[in-house]
Write an enzyme that holds these catalytic residues in place. Structure first.
Site, PDB file in Angstrom:
ATOM      1  N   CYS A 113       0.842  -1.193   0.000  1.00 58.32           N
ATOM      2  CA  CYS A 113       0.000   0.000   0.000  1.00 58.32           C
ATOM      3  C   CYS A 113       0.882   1.250   0.000  1.00 58.32           C
ATOM      4  CB  CYS A 113      -0.909  -0.014   1.221  1.00 58.32           C
ATOM      5  SG  CYS A 113      -1.907   1.491   1.414  1.00 58.32           S
ATOM      6  N   CYS A 116       0.405   3.090   3.623  1.00 58.91           N
ATOM      7  CA  CYS A 116       0.890   2.584   4.907  1.00 58.91           C
ATOM      8  C   CYS A 116       1.936   1.481   4.790  1.00 58.91           C
ATOM      9  CB  CYS A 116      -0.290   2.080   5.741  1.00 58.91           C
ATOM     10  SG  CYS A 116      -1.073   0.596   5.056  1.00 58.91           S
ATOM     11  N   CYS A 161      -7.266  -1.157   1.271  1.00 64.07           N
ATOM     12  CA  CYS A 161      -6.240  -1.725   2.142  1.00 64.07           C
ATOM     13  C   CYS A 161      -6.847  -2.012   3.514  1.00 64.07           C
ATOM     14  CB  CYS A 161      -5.079  -0.735   2.261  1.00 64.07           C
ATOM     15  SG  CYS A 161      -3.841  -1.183   3.511  1.00 64.07           S
ATOM     16  N   CYS A 164      -5.201   0.454   6.380  1.00 66.41           N
ATOM     17  CA  CYS A 164      -5.459   1.894   6.499  1.00 66.41           C
ATOM     18  C   CYS A 164      -6.728   2.353   5.789  1.00 66.41           C
ATOM     19  CB  CYS A 164      -4.267   2.686   5.962  1.00 66.41           C
ATOM     20  SG  CYS A 164      -4.059   2.613   4.163  1.00 66.41           S
ATOM     21  N   CYS A 186      -8.769  -4.918 -10.063  1.00 64.33           N
ATOM     22  CA  CYS A 186      -8.390  -3.806 -10.934  1.00 64.33           C
ATOM     23  C   CYS A 186      -7.895  -2.669 -10.031  1.00 64.33           C
ATOM     24  CB  CYS A 186      -9.600  -3.373 -11.757  1.00 64.33           C
ATOM     25  SG  CYS A 186      -9.275  -2.076 -12.949  1.00 64.33           S
TER      26      CYS A 186
END
Length: 204
Positions: A113, A116, A161, A164, A186
């Site tokens: 991510c 984070c 995610c 976060c 996607c």
């Protein structure tokens, strides 16, 4: 007269729709051949996440999930650039065929991510879909959270995610890809960073 390629048409559509919103608001040869029937339909299906269409079809419901990493908008702006904030925190979408990871095809490593640094996808999860955005058939267990969006009579599944709550993109099922899950995550390249563990080990 030679007609422009389909990706060029999509880029042009994205540019026009993005401009409209701004005014209102303020693969290898064999793989390409095999994927050709999917490309147009899949890009069009993904278009509701593009600005202008996204303003009509994106989810308006506020995410009330309690994620481990919590920051205010100002705190996120301090650690993200403007494009990352627009996509990760405001659920935006990058232009198709333009992301740095769209044609990225490593044999090892991890996509994390961009907000984070939590691990999200392995390199082995990635496949060539021809949709214009990075595509993954699965994620690291527990790394991605799904939210159903049924606004305007449509049903799409947003993925974020799990650490976060940063917006990644959407997941689509049953498109017929020859993958173990028949799913396509996607994902916006802007939502990701890539870590190659083998390179890091060699440097160490």
């Amino acid at each position: 007269m030679r007609l422009p390629s389909f990706p060029s048409i999509v880029r042009t559509f994205y540019t026009i729709s993005n401009t409209t919103t701004s005014r209102l608001v303020s693969p290898g040869p064999a793989s390409q051949k095999a994927l050709a029937p999917f490309t147009r339909g899949i890009v069009l299906k993904s278009m509701p996440t593009i600005p202008f269409l996204g303003s009509l079809f994106s989810s308006s419901a506020k995410d009330m999930t309690d994620y481990p990493v919590k920051k205010s908008d100002d705190e996120w702006r301090a650690v993200l650039n403007k494009e990352q904030f627009r996509i990760l925190r405001e659920k935006g979408t990058e232009a198709p065929f333009a992301g740095v990871y769209d044609k990225h095809s490593p044999t090892s490593g991890t996509y994390t991510c961009a907000g984070c640094n939590a691990p999200l996808y392995r390199a082995t999860h990635k496949f060539k879909s021809g949709c214009g955005w990075p595509a993954y058939f699965d994620s690291i267990p527990g790394a991605v959270t799904r939210h159903t969006d049924r606004t305007f009579g449509m049903e799409r599944t947003e993925i974020v995610c799990s650490n976060c709550g940063g917006h990644l993109g959407h997941v689509f099922k049953g498109e017929g890809y020859p993958t173990p899950t028949d799913e396509r995550h996607c994902v916006n390249s802007v939502s990701l960073t890539f870590r190659d563990e083998e390179v890091e080990e060699n440097k160490a």
